[in-house]
Design an enzyme around this catalytic site. Structure first.
Site, PDB file in Angstrom:
ATOM      1  CB  SER A 208       7.989  -3.417 -36.482  1.00 59.94           C
ATOM      2  OG  SER A 208       8.230  -1.896 -37.145  1.00 59.94           O
ATOM      3  CD  GLU A 341       6.418   1.101 -30.720  1.00 56.69           C
ATOM      4  OE1 GLU A 341       7.841   0.998 -31.108  1.00 56.69           O
ATOM      5  OE2 GLU A 341       6.042   0.065 -29.883  1.00 56.69           O
ATOM      6  CG  HIS A 464      10.211   0.050 -33.052  1.00 54.21           C
ATOM      7  ND1 HIS A 464       8.921  -0.135 -33.005  1.00 54.21           N
ATOM      8  CD2 HIS A 464      10.822  -0.022 -34.548  1.00 54.21           C
ATOM      9  CE1 HIS A 464       8.264  -0.353 -34.127  1.00 54.21           C
ATOM     10  NE2 HIS A 464       9.276  -0.604 -35.071  1.00 54.21           N
TER      11      HIS A 464
END
Ligand code: NAG
Ligand code: NAG
Length: 568
Positions: A208, A341, A464
């Site tokens: 990320s 995500e 995610h």
């Protein structure tokens, strides 16, 4: 001490007492570490809370980080230090936690008898540049240490305003969080050999905002030579949430105004910096709420900035220009994604009645803002296009369109930037020496980060951060350990072996199949097939999980977003 036999018995019975790990680093000082138990293995050594910079407080707040000075005596490296002060807007109920004095790293190493230098993996956590932790309670080293093949380093860096605020000049140049990471990487180069590490064999990896960071280190001259390989997980420097702030001084003035500094709009940048150094850190972080137009949006208020050229500058050219031109130090790298995500932003809205109805009352406007168009002209028709495509023309988020909402954010913030990044890379890089490998993590086990985003236990697929569950033990988030013989234990071994093999050799495990090595511009230019370069996928199967090489990719999504973002 009498005979050696007695000594051996004593050592055996009082092992944890007598044989605590110690390391002395020339020109720095000595550290006392501790032992930690592995997941499948016996134990390894941990040196936690190791300072790599002078505490960034007082005059050093909003300053480039300064290297740590040597210390006297033995530094207690048996416990992790507090996180960098933050407000974690990814949680259903965000609150301020952590400390301003936070520039520490953790080192975990296998207990070994030989003197062969060990490859090093340095992890940079994510959290949108406003949150995250290097703590072993969330980024636990146990799975990596089970391999006994690498040293793992997890580092902390300044977050939010304290990490990224900038006046756009030398008074407050910005990018402090990235510069902290850079200084930690220099620390590793200088000192990791004292811990048995091979400074010439360093792999950086991050997820990320940590992936954005890793990519930024690839792009920054300041980090050139500090690592040999890189792993970029679920994010990159071309992602919309990584786009540099265009007017940092205006943001710094607004920050000053929010904490009640009078004349914030007329002060010089030098006065502004001084005034902001006087404010309580908690007040600064708490006041971040004032940057939100609704709920927690925009999530990533504080971001990298483009600096004036200077010897200390981390980023002086727009990352998208660097990526497109190939002008940076290329390294072999690996990159990949998970399917959902976009859940990181979508789920808190979907799962909360109040938020969802609020969102629906401002539907078109909020869709537009969430998508962060890089232009203002013609935005309304783009929003309409998106509503037609993802919401069947209905201006509302409802039961039928929840997955589509997740997909829209996934496609905008992850899929299109991922594809574009790889395409531009293979068109510009020396692929013989610096190949790129792809993966996709698509395994859903009993735990998911969706629980954190929503506060409920529904199954939202692989979201995610779910890949992190199979790289790091996270007792603070998921308090029950996987059974040692479970499918999950096998999945995590597959993930860790893939990463460790890449760190050691520059190739991920299970890629003797030569098709995986051939990511090149030929494959990436065939945009009429739904194909990308082959990737290694880990996914659920009837037998528990499977690993396969695939090359399917939904190119229509990329084309949709290319069309929307190119403003034609
Ligand atoms: C829904 O979101 C609002 C606004 O953030 C919050 O105050 C509320 O507690 C949330 N409700 C639940 C059930 O979490
Ligand atoms: C990195 O470490 C691995 C494992 O020890 C070794 O085989 C390899 O030669 C090293 N690579 C470099 C560039 O030193």
């Amino acid at each position: 001490m009498t005979s050696s036999a007695v000594f051996v018995i004593l050592l055996f019975t009082l092992e944890s007492f007598h044989a605590t790990p110690n390391v002395c680093v020339e020109n720095l000082g000595c550290l006392q570490g501790t032992f930690m138990p592995g997941f499948q293995s016996d134990k390894f050594e941990a040196f936690m809370g190791v300072p790599f910079a002078q505490p960034p407080v007082g005059e050093l707040r909003f300053s480039n980080p300064k290297p740590i000075k040597p210390w006297e005596g033995i530094l207690d490296a048996t416990k992790a230090r507090p996180d960098c002060i933050q407000k974690n807007y990814l949680l259903p109920q965000p609150f301020v936690s952590g400390d301003e004095d936070c520039l520490y790293l953790n080192i975990y190493r296998p207990t070994k008898n030989d003197n062969k230098p060990v490859p090093v993996m340095v992890y940079i956590f994510g959290g949108g540049f406003f949150s995250g932790t290097a703590s072993p309670l969330i980024h636990g080293p146990e799975y990596f240490m089970d391999t006994k093949e690498v040293i793992l380093v997890t580092l902390a860096y300044r977050l939010g305003a304290l990490g990224f605020l900038s006046t756009g000049d030398i008074n407050m140049p910005g990018n402090f969080g990235l510069k902290d990471q850079n200084l930690a990487l220099k620390w590793v180069q200088n000192y990791i050999s004292y811990f048995g590490g091979d400074a010439g064999n360093v792999t950086i990896f991050g997820q990320s905002a940590g992936a954005v960071s890793v990519h930024m280190h690839i792009l920054s001259d300041l980090s050139s030579g500090l690592f040999k390989r890189a792993i970029v997980m679920s994010g990159n420097a071309g992602a919309p949430y990584a786009t540099p702030i265009s007017n940092p001084l205006a943001q710094a003035r607004k920050q000053a105004e929010l904490v009640g500094i009078p004349d914030a709009n007329s002060m010089s940048s030098e006065e502004l910096t001084k005034a902001l150094r006087e404010i309580d850190a908690t007040k600064i972080i708490e006041s971040g709420d004032g940057f939100k137009y609704w709920h927690v949006d925009p999530l990533t208020t504080f971001r990298p900035v483009i600096e004036e050229p200077s010897p200390d500058a981390f980023l002086t050219v727009d990352p998208s220009e660097l990526i497109a031109s190939g002008r940076y130090t290329q390294v072999p790298w690996m990159t990949g994604m998970v399917p959902n995500e976009g859940a990181v932003r979508a789920l808190s809205i979907i799962s909360n009645e109040t938020l969802r109805s609020d969102f629906n009352n401002n539907f078109d406007d909020f869709i537009g803002k969430l998508m962060e168009f890089p232009f203002t002209e013609g935005v309304d028709s783009k929003i309409n296009d998106l509503i037609n495509h993802y919401f069947y023309g209905i201006h509302e988020l409802n039961e039928k369109t929840t997955q589509n909402f997740v997909d829209m954010i996934t496609d905008r913030a992850f899929v299109q930037p991922f594809y574009k990044n790889i395409k531009q890379y293979v068109e510009t890089a020396d692929l013989k020496n610096n190949p790129v490998f792809l993966y996709r993590f698509n395994y859903r086990g009993p735990f998911s980060y969706s629980t954190l985003y929503t506060g409920n236990f529904n199954n939202y697929g692989v979201v995610h951060c779910d890949d992190l569950i199979y790289l790091f033990r996270s007792p603070l988030l998921f308090s029950v350990d996987f059974d040692k013989n479970s499918v999950e234990a096998k999945v995590l071994k597959e993930m860790v072996d893939t990463f460790v093999s890449f760190a050691k050799t520059g190739r991920p495990k299970g890629t003797s199949d030569s098709s995986l090595a051939e990511c090149n511009s030929q494959v990436m230019s065939k945009t009429d097939d739904n194909k990308i370069c082959s990737y290694k996928e880990i996914k659920n199967s009837i037998n528990g999980f499977s690993v396969k090489i695939d090359n399917y990719f939904d190119i229509a999504k990329v084309k949709l977003w290319d069309r929307i973002l190119n403003n034609n």
